[in-house]
Design a protein around this motif. Structure first.
Motif, PDB file in Angstrom:
ATOM      1  N   LEU A   1     -32.331  33.002 -86.478  1.00 14.51           N
ATOM      2  CA  LEU A   1     -31.849  32.982 -85.000  1.00 14.51           C
ATOM      3  C   LEU A   1     -33.272  32.474 -84.432  1.00 14.51           C
ATOM      4  O   LEU A   1     -33.448  31.653 -83.460  1.00 14.51           O
ATOM      5  N   LYS A   2     -34.487  33.191 -84.799  1.00 12.89           N
ATOM      6  CA  LYS A   2     -35.785  33.138 -84.054  1.00 12.89           C
ATOM      7  C   LYS A   2     -36.198  31.718 -84.357  1.00 12.89           C
ATOM      8  O   LYS A   2     -36.937  31.014 -83.579  1.00 12.89           O
ATOM      9  N   GLU A   3     -36.053  30.926 -85.512  1.00 13.25           N
ATOM     10  CA  GLU A   3     -36.647  29.699 -85.742  1.00 13.25           C
ATOM     11  C   GLU A   3     -35.877  28.919 -84.967  1.00 13.25           C
ATOM     12  O   GLU A   3     -36.453  27.801 -84.733  1.00 13.25           O
ATOM     13  N   ILE A   4     -34.553  29.138 -84.641  1.00 14.51           N
ATOM     14  CA  ILE A   4     -33.726  27.848 -83.554  1.00 14.51           C
ATOM     15  C   ILE A   4     -34.394  27.667 -82.397  1.00 14.51           C
ATOM     16  O   ILE A   4     -34.674  26.629 -81.746  1.00 14.51           O
ATOM     17  N   GLU A   5     -34.304  29.032 -81.687  1.00 13.85           N
ATOM     18  CA  GLU A   5     -34.595  28.748 -80.316  1.00 13.85           C
ATOM     19  C   GLU A   5     -35.415  30.104 -79.697  1.00 13.85           C
ATOM     20  O   GLU A   5     -34.710  31.196 -80.095  1.00 13.85           O
ATOM     21  N   THR A   6     -36.360  30.033 -78.772  1.00  7.58           N
ATOM     22  CA  THR A   6     -36.812  31.297 -78.348  1.00  7.58           C
ATOM     23  C   THR A   6     -36.867  31.120 -76.554  1.00  7.58           C
ATOM     24  O   THR A   6     -37.097  31.875 -76.036  1.00  7.58           O
TER      25      THR A   6
ATOM     26  N   PHE B   1     -24.120  34.416 -82.861  1.00  3.47           N
ATOM     27  CA  PHE B   1     -25.266  35.172 -82.177  1.00  3.47           C
ATOM     28  C   PHE B   1     -25.943  34.414 -81.117  1.00  3.47           C
ATOM     29  O   PHE B   1     -26.510  34.743 -80.371  1.00  3.47           O
ATOM     30  N   MET B   2     -26.001  32.774 -81.458  1.00  6.04           N
ATOM     31  CA  MET B   2     -26.762  31.940 -80.367  1.00  6.04           C
ATOM     32  C   MET B   2     -26.027  31.777 -79.294  1.00  6.04           C
ATOM     33  O   MET B   2     -26.586  31.960 -78.024  1.00  6.04           O
ATOM     34  N   ILE B   3     -24.570  32.059 -79.125  1.00  7.87           N
ATOM     35  CA  ILE B   3     -23.777  31.930 -78.107  1.00  7.87           C
ATOM     36  C   ILE B   3     -24.241  33.157 -77.244  1.00  7.87           C
ATOM     37  O   ILE B   3     -24.196  33.377 -76.049  1.00  7.87           O
ATOM     38  N   SER B   4     -24.058  34.383 -78.023  1.00  3.78           N
ATOM     39  CA  SER B   4     -24.423  35.555 -77.237  1.00  3.78           C
ATOM     40  C   SER B   4     -25.647  35.729 -76.586  1.00  3.78           C
ATOM     41  O   SER B   4     -25.870  36.467 -75.794  1.00  3.78           O
ATOM     42  N   LYS B   5     -26.741  34.879 -76.958  1.00  5.15           N
ATOM     43  CA  LYS B   5     -28.121  35.045 -76.451  1.00  5.15           C
ATOM     44  C   LYS B   5     -28.157  34.138 -75.282  1.00  5.15           C
ATOM     45  O   LYS B   5     -29.263  33.745 -74.611  1.00  5.15           O
TER      46      LYS B   5
ATOM     47  N   TYR C   1     -16.069  36.580 -77.233  1.00  6.56           N
ATOM     48  CA  TYR C   1     -16.522  37.586 -77.896  1.00  6.56           C
ATOM     49  C   TYR C   1     -18.074  37.968 -78.063  1.00  6.56           C
ATOM     50  O   TYR C   1     -18.729  38.593 -77.741  1.00  6.56           O
ATOM     51  N   ALA C   2     -18.542  36.707 -78.408  1.00  3.76           N
ATOM     52  CA  ALA C   2     -19.798  36.326 -78.400  1.00  3.76           C
ATOM     53  C   ALA C   2     -20.677  36.803 -76.962  1.00  3.76           C
ATOM     54  O   ALA C   2     -21.719  37.699 -76.893  1.00  3.76           O
ATOM     55  N   ALA C   3     -20.028  36.231 -75.914  1.00  2.00           N
ATOM     56  CA  ALA C   3     -20.529  36.736 -74.511  1.00  2.00           C
ATOM     57  C   ALA C   3     -20.462  38.234 -74.376  1.00  2.00           C
ATOM     58  O   ALA C   3     -21.345  38.826 -73.660  1.00  2.00           O
ATOM     59  N   ILE C   4     -19.351  38.703 -74.559  1.00  2.00           N
ATOM     60  CA  ILE C   4     -19.250  40.146 -74.405  1.00  2.00           C
ATOM     61  C   ILE C   4     -20.360  40.854 -75.064  1.00  2.00           C
ATOM     62  O   ILE C   4     -20.793  41.973 -74.693  1.00  2.00           O
ATOM     63  N   ILE C   5     -20.544  40.659 -76.387  1.00  2.00           N
ATOM     64  CA  ILE C   5     -21.644  41.378 -77.126  1.00  2.00           C
ATOM     65  C   ILE C   5     -23.119  41.183 -76.454  1.00  2.00           C
ATOM     66  O   ILE C   5     -23.895  42.119 -76.267  1.00  2.00           O
ATOM     67  N   GLY C   6     -23.327  39.890 -75.879  1.00  2.00           N
ATOM     68  CA  GLY C   6     -24.523  39.724 -75.452  1.00  2.00           C
ATOM     69  C   GLY C   6     -24.497  40.015 -73.751  1.00  2.00           C
ATOM     70  O   GLY C   6     -25.504  39.987 -73.378  1.00  2.00           O
TER      71      GLY C   6
END
Length: 318
Positions: free
Chosen positions: A174-179, A280-284, A304-309
């Motif tokens: 995840l960190k490799e993709i986008e910060t 998890f990208m969506i959640s972030k 649900y990704a949005a809920i988690i994030g």
């Protein structure tokens, strides 16, 4: 309608027999000191995609917590869940050797696509001590019928975080993709773009595909015109992802979308990593938009990704 109900009842009965046959191969009279709920994803029957599985897990974890039962997850098909999500405050991992079937103290609970029950009532009124559960429904609104949407989402998020930590492998990817900060769009077409077989069967013609892509492009541009942040597009259709990134300035996560229950394809761990990365990208994201136009599928993946994030979520329709 009558025939439909009969077929549904027969199908459920056949599945229950199949599960009984599977579990009684490990028959035993061993007893455990505390009642327990085990949510099972072992490939015997279709379980649904990632979010469907999480819905079943969270629902029955809530029940186990309320009843003070031990809680476990058997998730070894089509991959070991702990490769991507590790136990956090609850040690939910269970060995196959501890999944014995006691003739009178084990109950198989099959509630896949069953919206008409109260699962807590079924568990707490049973004399069984071990419950082997197959479920894909979010029952929190049934368990807490008078509570608000905000309450249910907070409980869902809390349960998820109690159960799971992202593995080092997933966190690093995840960190490799986008910060940097970004907003994101999500779409689910199922079979509309002709990418793969699903529970639906409709495939759009070439002209209809292009018209739908144009509509979606317009919605994306209109929605994000006031934002200076990066945009990401997530979808179950590689056809759409390739088309949209060639038309507008929008990022996509590399890899081919894949459904966990696609039994017709030999899946690799990389295929399932793509699903986890998308989720998890969506959640972030700073804000999450679900595109649901025309005959598109009203997916709950991004919700649900949005809920988690704990991120704002909006559905964009016609």
């Amino acid at each position: 309608m009558f025939n439909k109900h009969i077929k549904k009842a027969i199908s459920k009965h056949v599945k229950q027999i199949k599960l009984l046959f599977f579990h009684t191969k490990q028959i035993s009279t061993k007893r455990y000191p505390k009642k327990r709920i085990v949510v099972c994803f072992n490939g015997v029957l279709p379980h649904g995609g990632l979010v469907d599985r999480l819905k079943g897990i969270i629902s029955y974890y809530d029940i186990a917590k309320y009843l003070n039962y031990d809680f476990y997850i058997q998730f070894d098909d089509p991959f070991e869940l702990s490769v991507f999500l590790k136990p956090n405050a609850v040690d939910w991992k269970i060995e196959k050797a501890h999944l014995e079937y006691h003739p009178t103290k084990t109950k198989i609970v099959y509630t896949v696509n069953n919206f008409d029950i109260n699962p807590l009532r079924d568990i707490e009124t049973s004399n069984a001590e071990t419950f082997l559960v197959y479920a894909n429904i979010d029952y929190l609104n049934v368990l807490y019928p008078t509570k608000t949407k905000a309450f249910l989402e907070e409980k869902w998020r809390t349960h998820f975080n109690t159960l799971f930590l992202k593995s080092e492998v997933l966190e690093a990817k995840l960190k490799e993709i986008e910060t940097d900060a970004y907003i994101c769009f999500h779409s689910r077409f199922t079979t509309l773009m002709g990418d793969f077989a699903d529970t639906t069967s409709l495939v759009l013609g070439t002209k209809e595909k292009q018209e739908l892509i144009q509509k979606l492009q317009k919605k994306i541009e209109e929605t994000s015109q006031l934002s200076s942040q990066k945009r990401y597009m997530f979808s179950d259709s590689i056809y759409f992802l390739n088309a949209i990134k060639g038309r507008i300035n929008i990022e996509v996560v590399e890899g081919k979308p894949f459904h966990m229950d696609n039994f017709d394809v030999n899946s690799s761990l990389e295929s399932h990593l793509k699903t986890m990365l998308d989720f998890f990208m969506i959640s972030k994201a700073e804000k999450v938009y679900l595109l649901n136009i025309g005959k598109m599928y009203p997916s709950s993946f991004s919700k649900y990704a949005a809920i988690i994030g704990e991120k704002p979520f909006e559905v964009i329709t016609d």
